[in-house]
Structures are given as C-alpha cells and as structure tokens.
Design an enzyme around this catalytic site. Sequence first.
Site, short mmCIF file in Angstrom:
data_model
loop_
_atom_site.label_atom_id
_atom_site.label_comp_id
_atom_site.label_asym_id
_atom_site.label_seq_id
_atom_site.Cartn_x
_atom_site.Cartn_y
_atom_site.Cartn_z
N GLY A 1 0.82 -1.22 0.00
CA GLY A 1 0.00 0.00 0.00
C GLY A 1 0.85 1.26 0.00
N ARG B 1 0.92 -5.64 -4.99
CA ARG B 1 0.93 -6.58 -3.87
C ARG B 1 1.35 -8.00 -4.26
NH1 ARG B 1 -0.68 -4.40 0.78
NH2 ARG B 1 -2.15 -2.65 0.79
N ASP C 1 5.69 -8.17 5.43
CA ASP C 1 5.67 -9.29 4.48
C ASP C 1 6.68 -9.08 3.35
OD1 ASP C 1 3.80 -10.75 5.76
OD2 ASP C 1 2.10 -10.01 4.58
N LYS D 1 8.34 0.36 5.35
CA LYS D 1 7.23 1.20 4.90
C LYS D 1 5.91 0.64 5.37
CE LYS D 1 4.58 -0.11 2.39
NZ LYS D 1 3.61 -0.81 1.54
N THR D 2 5.04 1.41 5.89
CA THR D 2 3.61 1.13 6.06
C THR D 2 3.00 2.18 6.96
OG1 THR D 2 1.86 -0.36 6.79
CG2 THR D 2 3.93 -0.64 7.93
N ILE D 3 1.85 2.72 6.53
CA ILE D 3 1.18 3.72 7.39
C ILE D 3 0.71 3.05 8.67
CG2 ILE D 3 0.42 5.22 5.49
CD1 ILE D 3 -2.46 4.02 6.08
N ASP D 4 0.54 1.70 8.63
CA ASP D 4 -0.04 1.01 9.79
C ASP D 4 0.85 1.08 11.03
OD1 ASP D 4 -1.91 0.40 7.93
OD2 ASP D 4 -1.74 -1.78 8.07
N LYS E 1 -25.19 18.34 17.94
CA LYS E 1 -26.31 17.42 17.70
C LYS E 1 -25.91 16.04 17.19
CE LYS E 1 -27.32 19.52 13.22
NZ LYS E 1 -28.29 20.12 12.35
N GLU F 1 -9.77 -0.04 11.81
CA GLU F 1 -10.31 -0.84 10.70
C GLU F 1 -10.38 -2.33 11.05
OE1 GLU F 1 -9.06 -0.84 6.03
OE2 GLU F 1 -7.45 -0.94 7.47
#
Length: 549
Positions: free
Chosen positions: A74, A138, A169, A195-198, A235, A304
């Site tokens: 990703g 991927r 991975d 790398k990974t935003i996670d 509200k 998520e």
Amino acid sequence: MKKSLIEFERGLYKPKLPETLRFGVELQKRETVEVADEIKDIFPHTSGLPVVRFLRGEEKKYEPINVGVILSGGQAPGGHNVIAGLFDGLNHFNSRCRLYGFIGGPSGLIDHQYIEISFDQVDECRNTGGFDMIGSGRTKLETEEQFEKGREICEKLGIKALVIIGGDDSNTNACVLAEYYKRKGYNIQVVGCPKTIDGDLKNEYIETSFGFDTACKVYSELIGNVQRDAISAKKYWHFVRLMGRSASHITLECALQTQPNVAIISEEVSAKKMSLNDIVDVIVDSVVKRAEGGQNFGTVIVPEGLIEFVPEMKKLIKELNDALVSDSEEYSKLRTDDDKRYYVMQSLSRESRDFYVTLPNKIAKQLALDRDPHGNVQVSKIETEELLIELCTQKLKRMAEEGTFKGKFSALSHFFGYEGRCSYPTNFDSNYCYTLGFTSAALIMEGMTGYMVSIKHLTAPSDQWIAGGVPFTSMMTLEKRKGVVKPVIRKTLVDLDDEPFSFFEAHRAEWADATNTYLYPGPIQYYGPTELCDATTITLQLEHPYHHS
Ligand code: FBP
C-alpha cells in the site's frame, strides 16, 4: 506540467540528512543478534551478520553500480523521497551509478517491466506523496521461479543490488530473496526499507515505519475538524473508522493527538476478550454521561481491524471462510442473495448462528455476500462504524424506554483511510524517507546484503540520527501462517504495557465524560517553527523520549 503552489514549494525543500552521511562514511560493525537455530537453518548465508551503523569517515572511491528499486504494498507518504535519497546517495558515492525502477511493484521485477530513473523524474517527485513515479503492487516474491526471473533482468541490466521498499511481508520476502541470491552466488545484493502507514513494522532496531507520521497527522486533522463541528452543532455523535489493517497504532496515535470521547483499541479488546456488547457498553456509557451533562454529541474512533479482534466475530468469520472455501463451487452456483444467506447460515455452529442473527441486516449481508477472490470475508470492507452506531442506537432506545437514558442520540459515520496514504509527507517523513534511501545507497556501496535500513534516535533532531542496517534474519521469528510454520518478520501490535497505551489508559476516562477536552491538531505545517513543523508522532515521543543534552 502545471504544478500547485505547494507542489512547487515542496519541490524546493531540502530533506535533512544525519551529519554522519553528509560526507564520507565508515561502516562500523556492532553486535550480532542471537537468532533461533531454526532460522539459522533456513537462512545459513544471511544469519550471524552484525548490526551495522555509519560513522563519519574519509571520502572513498566506490565502483559505479546499477541498482533496482521496487515499491511494494500500500501507498505510504514519503515513498518518492526514499527513491530520491537512493538516487542522490548513489550519485554522491559515484556519479556513474544507474538506478532502475521496477514498474507496478514486485511484479515489475518478474515481468521485466522497468524504467531507468532520471534526474528530472526524481526532481519532479521530491517531497511529494504517492507512489506514482513507478507504481506499487501486492504481488508476493516467494517462489524460486520468480527469483530466477528477477535474476534474468538484473543480469540483463547489470543490476547488482535491489532495494525493496515494503512492510513486514515484503521485507520477509526480501530476506528470502537475499538468502537465495547469496546461496546461488548470483552477486545481487538485497536491501529493504520499512514502509507502512499502519506503523506495525517496528522493533528494537526499527523505531517506526515511514508514512505513519504523515497519515496519522492527516487523520488527526480530520478528526479534530469533525470534533469542532460536533461541539459547534451539538447534535451529532461522529463514529470514525480509521485505516490500519490489523494493528491499532493509527487509532491510538490519533486518540493521543485529538482526545476523542471514545477510542477502541483492538489489542485491548482481544486481551480482555471483550464482546461486541462490551464495546457497545463503553460507548453507551460515554453517551449517557455526556447527555447527563447536556452534551448530546461526541466522537468515537475505531480501528479498521477491530471486528477481527472481537472473539465471537473472529469465530464467525473463521467459520464463514472455512465453509465457503471448502464448498466454493456449490456456493458460486447460488443465484439469489437470500439463497446465499441461507446457505451460509446452515454451515455455522449454533453459537455463531445465534450471534449472526443479532447483527444488523447490512452487516450480516456484507459478511455473507462480499467475498474476495479466494472466497474469504472482506474484513476491511465491513463498516464497523455503522455496526456500532446501529447497536448503540438499539441499546439507547431500550434504555430510553426503561427511563435510564433521557438524552438524544443521532450519529454519523466516517471512514478515513485513503485520504492519508498519499498526502505530502511531513517534514519528518520527508527527512526520514530521504535518509532511508541515502542509507540504502551507503549499505549497497559497502557490499551489504540481507539488511533492512535502520535509522535510530528519530526523536532527536535529524542531523543527530544514527543511520545503519540490521540483518533481516535478526528480526525473524517462526509463526504459523495458514497452518504452515514460516519464518517471518514479526508484525508489532499495540503493546498494552507500553507508554502510548498507558498514557491513553490514564486519560481516557476524563475524555469520555461531559467536559469537552478535544484537541484540534489542524493541518500539517511545513513552514514555521521547528517544534511545530518537525514534531514526530506522540507514539514515537513516548516510546523514545529525546533528552536534550
Ligand atoms: P501496507 O501494509 O502494504 O503498507 O498497506 C497498509 C494499508 O494501507 C492498510 O492500512 C489497509 O488496510 C490496506 O493497506 C488497504 O489496501 P488496499 O488499498 O490494497 O486495499
């Protein structure tokens, strides 16, 4: 090509390198990490290597080298700067080096799709978000046939080193590839970048993965804006699902940055075996308390991956997957949605069936009908925020009938994911990514293979960062994946004993009540005081506090 003003200005930004990389470098070998015998047996050629770091050294003459680069998985903000750092680094060491980019991710290596990366291309992309310079994918690099296809193209282009930019991975696969090429004596080095935003590729040597900083800041800005709207309109309750496939680092960091009324952390749900009802109770508690204080509005943020950590949901998803994978042919012949749902229900255990029938229609339908190409439930597409809204509404309605809830509850749902993956990288990610790329070049020049780039002391000013590498094998453990024990670089989930969660745990009760304690982080700042523009995530600051000397 026409550029936006910010694209033009960011193109002029010069990422900051650690002091030690600016001139000549000297490679210092450090400790060797003990690895399990099973890992040594699988990776005899890349085990037992030392951790390394670069010190400032004499300017040396290096031979020119051709290098290939691959973006894997990703998107994450800063990928282009890894390539820019690699390109500039190779040029710094020898201006006759060449850099090839494999198109569309690992498949580009196997299918021999590539471009030679030019100075102009790099210049176009400096400090921009996205992976569009060469694209990503991927495809998993796993088989010897694929490795041999890779060798063919490397030989054709004279490539002597590959840089693989990816998550746990992809770096696990990079390790297997490095071992294979070394075993075969192919003389192709392999280096990885985290790398990974996670944010789940981190350990003793990798303080954070790139992209996490920027993505969390984008999401936090959006959550802050929604909170400001909530406190103005008074509200709505806003339910926000945040990207992050399985770990909850993004949700935790955004909670620390914005102080929402409720944040659910999957790892805690799993550790405490919380049911869906328990989670609903946590949210309803806050709704009731706030309503009693006259605040019929609020924010709830959830990761998520949450539903996969809820025990009864995990069991249900497993049963659905098993049933449909084994009977996929029969299932694919069913025509109507009702037939499919009926079929699915028959294959469930009594416990799961009882739970399944309590689920709101829309979610029950998603679970039964939306499948990936392998027949599995598409967990990341399930709208957990809608599920929670529905269950909270039902419970509050019952309470209102019993007279235990006298407030109002009206909820809106949001999902923030793709909005943050390709944003302009923050100064931190710009500097970090450029340093990752430049360090890859240095490792390659020093002949290293089987290493992931490791940059340490990230909460210190970037000129003091420590650049080096850590052998892939020293981060490997054995894990059961789809029933088979495999060596993998471990995914790091939120640790409930670590500072970031402890800080959250100590403060969440005051965020949940009727006093409004929201924070509004606002947009990412690129120009201005360094404490505002270069700040790292709160997670990193709590995990690796910087002590001014
Ligand atoms: P990586 O682990 O490859 O970096 O991707 C992470 C991620 O952004 C997750 O947060 C998200 O669940 C997933 O990718 C979505 O991927 P896709 O866009 O391919 O569906």
